[in-house]
Motif scaffolding. Structure first.
Motif, PDB file in Angstrom:
ATOM      1  N   PHE B  98       0.561  -3.764  -3.014  1.00 21.54           N
ATOM      2  CA  PHE B  98       1.382  -2.687  -2.477  1.00 21.54           C
ATOM      3  C   PHE B  98       2.320  -3.153  -1.376  1.00 21.54           C
ATOM      4  CE2 PHE B  98      -2.379  -0.733  -4.266  1.00 21.54           C
ATOM      5  CZ  PHE B  98      -1.820   0.251  -5.056  1.00 21.54           C
ATOM      6  N   ALA B 104      -2.949  -1.257   3.649  1.00 20.93           N
ATOM      7  CA  ALA B 104      -3.527  -1.215   2.307  1.00 20.93           C
ATOM      8  C   ALA B 104      -4.974  -1.698   2.270  1.00 20.93           C
ATOM      9  CB  ALA B 104      -2.686  -2.024   1.333  1.00 20.93           C
ATOM     10  N   LEU B 105      -5.384  -2.436   3.299  1.00 21.62           N
ATOM     11  CA  LEU B 105      -6.769  -2.903   3.325  1.00 21.62           C
ATOM     12  C   LEU B 105      -7.627  -1.892   4.079  1.00 21.62           C
ATOM     13  CD1 LEU B 105      -6.027  -6.626   4.054  1.00 21.62           C
ATOM     14  CD2 LEU B 105      -7.375  -5.831   2.126  1.00 21.62           C
ATOM     15  N   ILE B 115     -12.483  -8.261  -1.342  1.00 21.58           N
ATOM     16  CA  ILE B 115     -12.067  -9.060  -2.501  1.00 21.58           C
ATOM     17  C   ILE B 115     -13.233  -9.200  -3.477  1.00 21.58           C
ATOM     18  CG2 ILE B 115     -11.194 -11.298  -3.258  1.00 21.58           C
ATOM     19  CD1 ILE B 115      -9.834 -11.508  -0.490  1.00 21.58           C
ATOM     20  N   LEU B 166      -4.468  -9.450  -0.089  1.00 19.51           N
ATOM     21  CA  LEU B 166      -4.301  -8.432  -1.137  1.00 19.51           C
ATOM     22  C   LEU B 166      -3.958  -9.074  -2.476  1.00 19.51           C
ATOM     23  CD1 LEU B 166      -2.537  -5.761   1.005  1.00 19.51           C
ATOM     24  CD2 LEU B 166      -4.516  -5.314  -0.436  1.00 19.51           C
ATOM     25  N   MET B 169      -7.075 -10.358  -3.847  1.00 20.37           N
ATOM     26  CA  MET B 169      -7.871  -9.251  -4.390  1.00 20.37           C
ATOM     27  C   MET B 169      -7.354  -8.849  -5.769  1.00 20.37           C
ATOM     28  SD  MET B 169      -8.228  -5.439  -2.857  1.00 20.37           S
ATOM     29  CE  MET B 169      -8.606  -5.978  -1.233  1.00 20.37           C
TER      30      MET B 169
END
Lengths: 310, 326
Positions: B98, B104-105, B115, B166, B169
């Protein structure tokens, strides 16, 4: 963390000293003469002097305050003016009754309300959400007293499902506590669930929720793992703040159901001018408040990694 | 491009039920993503790029609704899958990163936990294996001291590091499609370059298709193979990256390219802009969406909407005058 707690405990000393001093000042300067109250208007001069000496009221203010501080430190508040019972005994009994009245509905009620609020958040915007919102707003608009009086009349007096009031120690206390528990739980539902739902819906819009969904987490997992741990931070603040209100709420419950808890003892003491009890109650509530404040901060650090206690 | 696309979107329309009425945010969008290739979705804010990508993930907000179309992936239409099967596609076959790495985390879980969660959801592995694999991934996206970072919380990482986390992840399960929604917009220019480089490398390694959403044409030139230009919820021009940059057909694309500053731009010289703004999506008319801002607009543009036409070169454009313009 350890040093933080120690430091906070040390900070409590000046606060509690202030509370003790104010309490002492109010009672010695503005309060009625307890000896007069105990013995009545027509007591003999000798009797008054004797009782004054017995209760230590003939000493200087400094000495009396010193004695009060010693009482606080040793948790030995002397004897009740009206019954002569040892205060520590009165309180031990009272605290047990009060805790057995408020703790179970508080703990289980809060957990129950969190789960229900999560459930409602899952159906946000659907009819279940709307109907429950309506019901909770209505239930919140009705006074606490109405619940007590109506349910006591209907369930206890009319249907006879519960004893109307009274208390017995031990296991048989449960039958006396059931109805009060139910009422406390019922009354907490509206405000709690509304609040928790707002907190949850606030979090549902967060980016991290979208990330969790994007990695394939199922909706229950998103709600119960990702959302709940974040929501715990505002929930904790609001819940722990509610604990003192729970105790004041218990005053009313104990009165209506004739439960010999702290609240009931205090109200009786106020009516009878029983100074030692009132003084002890005031100081102990200050201690409780300070401890709960500390507890909230410690819990914060456990839930939110961004909070460092130092 | 004779090979079969991994993901193909046909006639996708998305509308939002708002208080002011139905708003058609995406209208009849078509595109395909191929193995190992990057498709850039380009357009200004509000043109429907992000909504399109969220529709692919089936993560549209509650108010939005896919009103028509199909999203074919792996021989099935994603729009027909039930919730559980969609969960097993998300993060496993199609992953997304994103725009806002900063938020976002999840702030209360460690980078490693978050993750590893992707792995534990989709793969049958133990926690220990998930941890090892996560450390490898952190290492792979060039986060230094992976073992140590595993136990760190998002607030302890910089913006660039968060975006790398991210990416790790998203790529944990080696997805076939990666949707990157403006992944570099919130980052410094120097860090942007590093992230783009990393994405290109990982794409080669895993041979995945990327949908790269951006409004930054500089980034498009850097990373894209094919480009679709979106305007007011519709694709108005598509082609490979060379066709778009060297020979833009649509007046809007031309405008976009002309508004980019170049090394030749003189000091004090005003940058070109496209005058006007995006039309109201609530009442779509029969006119070409771009008509009110277009220097080439004629009578026919107000009466008839141009369709996406394929040219000999394979590029497609939706403009009545695309031949005369270029």
């Amino acid at each position: 963390m350890f040093f933080y707690v120690i430091r906070r405990l040390l900070y409590m000393i000046p606060t509690l000293l202030g509370v003790a001093f104010l309490t002492f000042l109010l009672f010695t300067i503005f309060g009625e003469d307890p000896v007069r109250q105990a013995l009545g208007l027509h007591a003999s001069e000798e009797a008054i002097v004797a009782l004054r000496a017995k209760w230590g009221l003939d000493q200087s203010f400094a000495k009396q305050f010193y004695d009060f501080l010693v009482q606080i430190l040793t948790f030995d508040y002397g004897e009740s003016f009206s019954t002569g019972e040892k205060l520590s005994d009165i309180f031990c009994g009272g605290v047990l009754v009060s805790l057995s009245l408020t703790a179970p509905p508080f703990v289980f009620g809060t957990l129950f309300n969190i789960v229900i609020a999560l459930f409602i958040s899952y159906f946000r915007g659907k009819s279940l959400d709307k109907i429950s919102t309506f019901l909770f707003v209505v239930s919140m608009s009705i006074s606490y007293l109405v619940y007590i009086i109506v349910l006591q009349y209907l369930l206890a007096y009319r249907f006879g499902w519960f004893p109307i009031q009274g208390f017995e120690p031990g296991f048989s206390s449960i039958s006396y506590l059931m109805l009060p528990w139910f009422i406390i739980g019922l009354v907490s539902m509206g405000p709690d669930i509304r609040l928790f739902r707002t907190i949850f819906l606030d979090q549902v819009k967060s980016d991290y929720i979208r990330t969790a969904r994007a990695k394939g987490a199922s909706e229950p997992r998103v709600l119960f793992v990702h959302l709940l741990k974040n929501a715990m931070i505002p929930i904790l603040t609001n819940t722990v703040i509610a604990i003192p209100f729970l105790i004041t709420g218990a005053f009313v419950m104990e009165r209506y159901f004739a439960l010999p808890g702290i609240g009931d003892i205090t109200i009786t003491a106020i009516n009878e001018g029983d100074f030692p009890i009132i003084k002890a109650m005031t100081v102990m509530s200050a201690v409780l408040y300070s401890c709960f404040n500390l507890l909230t901060d410690v819990l914060y650090a456990l839930v939110d990694p961004r909070v460092k206690l130092s | 491009m004779s090979q079969k696309p991994v993901l193909s979107i046909k006639d996708l329309s998305v509308s939002f039920a708002t208080e002011k009425g139905l708003c058609q945010a995406v209208k009849k969008v078509n595109f395909a993503v191929y193995e190992g290739k990057t498709l850039a979705l380009v357009g200004e804010s509000g043109c429907g790029k992000s909504v399109t990508s969220l529709a692919v993930m089936r993560l549209l907000p509650d108010l939005a609704n896919v009103s028509s179309g199909s999203i074919h992936f792996n021989g099935q239409d994603l729009l027909t899958l039930n919730k559980n099967s969609m969960c097993s596609v998300r993060g496993n076959d199609i992953a997304m990163i994103f725009q806002e790495p900063l938020t976002a985390l999840n702030p209360v879980f460690t980078i490693g936990e978050q993750i590893a969660e992707a792995l534990l959801i989709h793969k049958r592995i133990t926690k220990k294996q998930a941890k090892d694999r996560t450390c490898e991934l952190l290492d792979r996206v060039r986060i230094p001291e992976a073992r140590k970072r595993f136990d760190e919380y998002p607030f302890q990482l910089s913006g660039g590091m968060k975006q790398r986390a991210l990416i790790a992840m998203a790529l944990a399960c080696e997805p076939k499609i990666l949707i990157a929604d403006e992944p570099t917009t919130a980052l410094d220019v120097t860090i942007q370059a590093g992230i783009l480089e990393l994405m290109k490398e990982l794409q080669k390694e895993m041979n995945m298709g990327i949908i790269f959403i951006t409004h930054d044409l500089g980034v498009v030139a850097e990373i894209a193979d094919a480009v679709s230009i979106m305007y007011a919820g519709e694709v108005i021009e598509e082609g490979d990256v060379y066709q778009i940059f060297e020979n833009p057909r649509h007046p809007y694309t031309k405008g976009l390219l002309e508004s980019m500053p170049t090394l030749q731009t003189q000091k004090g010289e005003k940058l070109k802009t496209i005058k006007g703004s995006v039309p109201n999506l609530f009442n779509r008319t029969e006119a070409c969406n771009f008509e009110n801002r277009c220097a080439y607009a004629k009578e026919v543009c107000r009466k008839e909407k141009p369709f996406l036409e394929e040219e000999a070169s394979g590029a497609k454009v939706a403009c009545h005058f695309h031949r005369t313009i270029s």
